[in-house]
Design a protein around this motif. Structure first.
Motif, PDB file in Angstrom:
ATOM      1  N   HIS A  58       0.944  -1.270   0.219  1.00  0.00           N
ATOM      2  CA  HIS A  58       0.001   0.145  -0.132  1.00  0.00           C
ATOM      3  C   HIS A  58       0.786   1.314  -0.184  1.00  0.00           C
ATOM      4  CE1 HIS A  58      -3.650   2.213   1.994  1.00  0.00           C
ATOM      5  NE2 HIS A  58      -3.184   2.703   0.583  1.00  0.00           N
ATOM      6  N   ASP A  79      -1.453  -4.781  -9.710  1.00  0.00           N
ATOM      7  CA  ASP A  79      -2.520  -5.278  -8.529  1.00  0.00           C
ATOM      8  C   ASP A  79      -1.679  -5.456  -7.231  1.00  0.00           C
ATOM      9  OD1 ASP A  79      -4.763  -4.873 -10.272  1.00  0.00           O
ATOM     10  OD2 ASP A  79      -4.668  -6.879 -10.730  1.00  0.00           O
ATOM     11  N   LYS A  82      -1.490  -1.504  -3.682  1.00  0.00           N
ATOM     12  CA  LYS A  82      -2.531  -0.518  -3.939  1.00  0.00           C
ATOM     13  C   LYS A  82      -1.966   0.867  -3.529  1.00  0.00           C
ATOM     14  CE  LYS A  82      -6.429   1.235  -0.954  1.00  0.00           C
ATOM     15  NZ  LYS A  82      -7.408   1.006   0.083  1.00  0.00           N
ATOM     16  N   GLU A  84      -2.688   5.083  -3.694  1.00  0.00           N
ATOM     17  CA  GLU A  84      -3.535   6.269  -3.542  1.00  0.00           C
ATOM     18  C   GLU A  84      -2.877   7.648  -3.820  1.00  0.00           C
ATOM     19  OE1 GLU A  84      -5.792   6.324   0.043  1.00  0.00           O
ATOM     20  OE2 GLU A  84      -5.042   4.678   0.619  1.00  0.00           O
TER      21      GLU A  84
END
Length: 211
Positions: A58, A79, A82, A84
């Motif tokens: 992440h 994939d 993650k 952001e």
């Protein structure tokens, strides 16, 4: 100037900063990241993404340059991690105190306008014992090179959109309250010394004891 900084610079950065000799440093520091979730300030065009170890799943990427992030979005397809993206300056991080496991920056501290404020923000949001992994260029260890850096810095800031040649990265990090536990200095291969003196290391937010 906006067109230059948001369109020209992102393409130039993506082309020039994703080279084999530069990526040696990226691989070296990112391979040391042990945490699963990472905040990367100065996310840029996501060059680092392919170098994170398998334990990282992440990444929160922050950058103030919208053009950089548009380039980054083209690379976010794995994939395994993650990602952001937040379009915001690192001088004000949108996170609670003591909430981030680890922070990463590569080739970022040179161009943040208020770098002291950004480093104070890193200190604030890191959890106790949280780590800051950094790979930055800055003030060299040779007096003559330092003089050239100071002389050329105004020109560098204009053409490279705020990038500074002469910041003492070690002192800046330590002044924020972070403790450097690992530091390696070296000159980047094939780069001029004025732009190629590197600071690669790890700093930690120590837990203070009041015994």
């Amino acid at each position: 100037m906006k067109f230059y900084s948001k369109v020209i610079i992102p393409f130039f950065y993506d082309f020039s900063m994703d080279s084999e000799h530069i990526n040696e440093g990226r691989k070296s520091i990112l391979n040391k990241v042990k945490e699963e979730k990472v905040l990367e300030i100065g996310f840029g065009t996501a060059i680092n993404l392919k170098f994170y170890p398998n334990n990282v799943n992440h990444i929160i990427g922050i950058d103030s340059n919208e053009g950089m992030l548009k380039q980054a979005e083209k690379k976010i397809s794995d994939d395994r991690i993650k990602v952001e993206i937040i379009h915001q300056s690192s001088e004000t991080l949108p996170f609670d105190d003591n909430s981030i496991d680890a922070v990463v920056s590569t080739y970022t501290l040179c161009s943040i306008k208020n770098v002291n404020l950004a480093l104070n923000e890193i200190f604030r949001v890191l959890k106790p014992n949280g780590r800051y992994y950094f790979l930055e260029h800055g003030l060299a260890d040779k007096p003559l090179t330092q003089k050239l850096q100071h002389l050329l810095n105004p020109i560098q800031k204009v053409w490279a959109v705020g990038c500074n040649l002469n910041r003492d990265i070690k002192a800046l990090i330590e002044n924020s309250g972070l403790k450097i536990i690992e530091l390696k200095n070296y000159y980047m291969k094939r780069d001029p010394e004025v732009v190629g003196f590197m600071y690669e290391g790890i700093a930690v937010k120590e837990v203070k004891s009041y015994d």
